[in-house]
Design an enzyme around this catalytic site. Structure first.
Site, short mmCIF file in Angstrom:
data_model
loop_
_atom_site.label_atom_id
_atom_site.label_comp_id
_atom_site.label_asym_id
_atom_site.label_seq_id
_atom_site.Cartn_x
_atom_site.Cartn_y
_atom_site.Cartn_z
N LEU A 120 13.65 21.17 -25.69
CA LEU A 120 12.70 22.27 -25.67
C LEU A 120 13.25 23.45 -24.88
CD1 LEU A 120 9.91 23.36 -26.45
CD2 LEU A 120 8.97 22.22 -24.42
N GLY A 121 13.81 23.17 -23.69
CA GLY A 121 14.49 24.22 -22.95
C GLY A 121 13.65 24.93 -21.91
N HIS A 168 22.28 3.27 -14.38
CA HIS A 168 22.68 3.36 -12.98
C HIS A 168 23.80 2.38 -12.62
CE1 HIS A 168 19.61 0.08 -12.31
NE2 HIS A 168 20.49 -0.29 -11.41
N ASP A 174 17.16 5.05 -18.19
CA ASP A 174 18.08 4.19 -17.45
C ASP A 174 18.80 3.19 -18.35
OD1 ASP A 174 19.44 3.34 -15.20
OD2 ASP A 174 17.97 1.82 -14.67
N GLY A 226 22.09 -6.70 -8.46
CA GLY A 226 23.15 -7.26 -9.31
C GLY A 226 22.63 -7.69 -10.67
N ASN A 227 21.30 -7.93 -10.75
CA ASN A 227 20.68 -8.29 -12.03
C ASN A 227 20.50 -7.10 -12.96
OD1 ASN A 227 18.84 -10.91 -10.61
ND2 ASN A 227 20.03 -11.15 -12.47
N SER A 228 20.57 -5.89 -12.41
CA SER A 228 20.34 -4.70 -13.22
C SER A 228 21.25 -4.68 -14.44
CB SER A 228 20.58 -3.43 -12.40
OG SER A 228 19.57 -3.25 -11.45
#
Length: 339
Positions: free
Chosen positions: A239-240, A75, A106, A185-187
């Protein structure tokens, strides 16, 4: 004088903790103009046709190799209209290439063109223990570089729903919970153990709570990094099909005979529930089938189909227990590579 172990770890890892800045070409503001509407004065910016690079966001990350591989959160770099710059120090700024992104966990892998860079060794997140001391490092609030916070592992295998602006909501599982301070901001920053090894990637915090933050286990990133180096991309089994995980409330409201399993159903009109010629299609699965089990594992909200499929590799054969029109069937599918 006895040296502080936290200070010694910080000296080793902070040089490899980086800031990621997102910029976008936006119209230049020349000034403002006002007009009256409905008895109110409205002020709007006067935009120049000429555009300029404008900082619109960013986050943290960390170097994991001397030749410029960077781990961060998906993100942090999810806007494909932005340019991203990695800042290592006041005079060290690099344009970066996004090699791979995995919104399911993520995570993102970036690359900068440089050599002999400081880097943080990756530990084994399967070996961390509840109560173990850890340190979170990142660019807090987007302006306080190399912020170091101390805490412990407060929980393991946590599941949360995280929100990331235009990315919407994502369900993240298997997370490390920590009371080390994690702020906006730490992400993408690192969570390190007392050996100075990265054991997690800071990803989310609980708004309105104190000392509840979450990190992605580093072993997820190690797998993705290995795939990127070997294949140039993330290889994921496919798998779909589209599905909805049943629970007691949904089953009762819709008079469905079971309160668990994955109901195969399209999400919106015009989209097929099963992708043509996909492994699901070739296995004979149909819309409105309910997949009760996958390889003997019961499918529930806590252990959904996606969780089970993540344990498998491309070309694995998997067995489904399916409920179709009151009858139980056993169907087999061979997973393909997601394109």
């Amino acid at each position: 004088m006895k040296k502080n172990p936290i200070a010694e770890i910080a000296k080793k890892v902070c040089p490899a903790a980086i800031t990621i800045v997102a910029t976008k070409d936006l119209p230049k503001i020349e000034g403002f103009y006002s007009f009256s509407y409905g008895g109110n004065d409205i002020t709007l910016p006067k935009l120049d046709e000429q555009k300029e690079k404008t900082k619109v966001g960013g986050g943290s990350g960390f170097l994991v190799s001397p030749d410029g591989y960077v781990i961060t959160c998906n993100h942090v770099v999810s806007d494909n209209q932005c340019d991203y710059t990695v800042i290592i120090g006041p005079k060290e700024k690099y344009e970066t290439t996004i090699l791979a992104q995995d919104p399911l966990v993520d995570l993102a892998i970036l690359k900068i063109e440089a050599q002999n860079l400081p880097h943080i060794p990756m530990g084994d997140s399967d070996q961390i223990e509840l109560g173990e001391t850890v340190i979170a490092i990142g660019n807090s609030l987007g302006e306080f570089d190399d912020t170091v916070s101390l805490g412990i592992i407060s929980g393991l295998s946590r599941k949360i729903t995280a929100y990331a602006g235009h990315e919407g909501a994502a369900c993240l599982r298997g997370l490390i919970q920590t009371d080390a301070a994690i702020n906006p901001g730490n992400s993408g920053g690192c969570l390190v153990n007392m050996d100075g090894q990265a054991v997690g990637i800071n990803t989310a915090m609980v708004m309105g709570a104190q000392n509840i933050g979450f990190a992605i286990p580093i072993n997820y990133a190690k797998t993705i990094l290995s795939e990127v180096k070997k294949y140039g991309k993330i290889k994921r089994p496919f798998l779909g099909l589209r599905y909805f995980i049943l629970n007691e409330q949904v089953a009762k409201q819709n008079k469905i005979p079971v309160s668990y399993g994955a109901l195969i159903i399209r999400e919106r009109l015009g989209e097929p529930a099963i992708v043509k010629n996909s492994p699901a299609d070739n296995a004979g699965l149909k819309e409105f089938d309910i997949i009760l089990e996958c390889d003997g594992e019961k499918i529930t909200e806590e252990n959904n189909l996606g969780d089970i499929l993540q344990k498998h590799k491309i070309e694995d054969e998997i067995t489904f227990l399916v409920l179709r029109e009151g009858q139980q069937l056993l169907l087999k599918a061979t997973l393909a590579e997601k394109k």
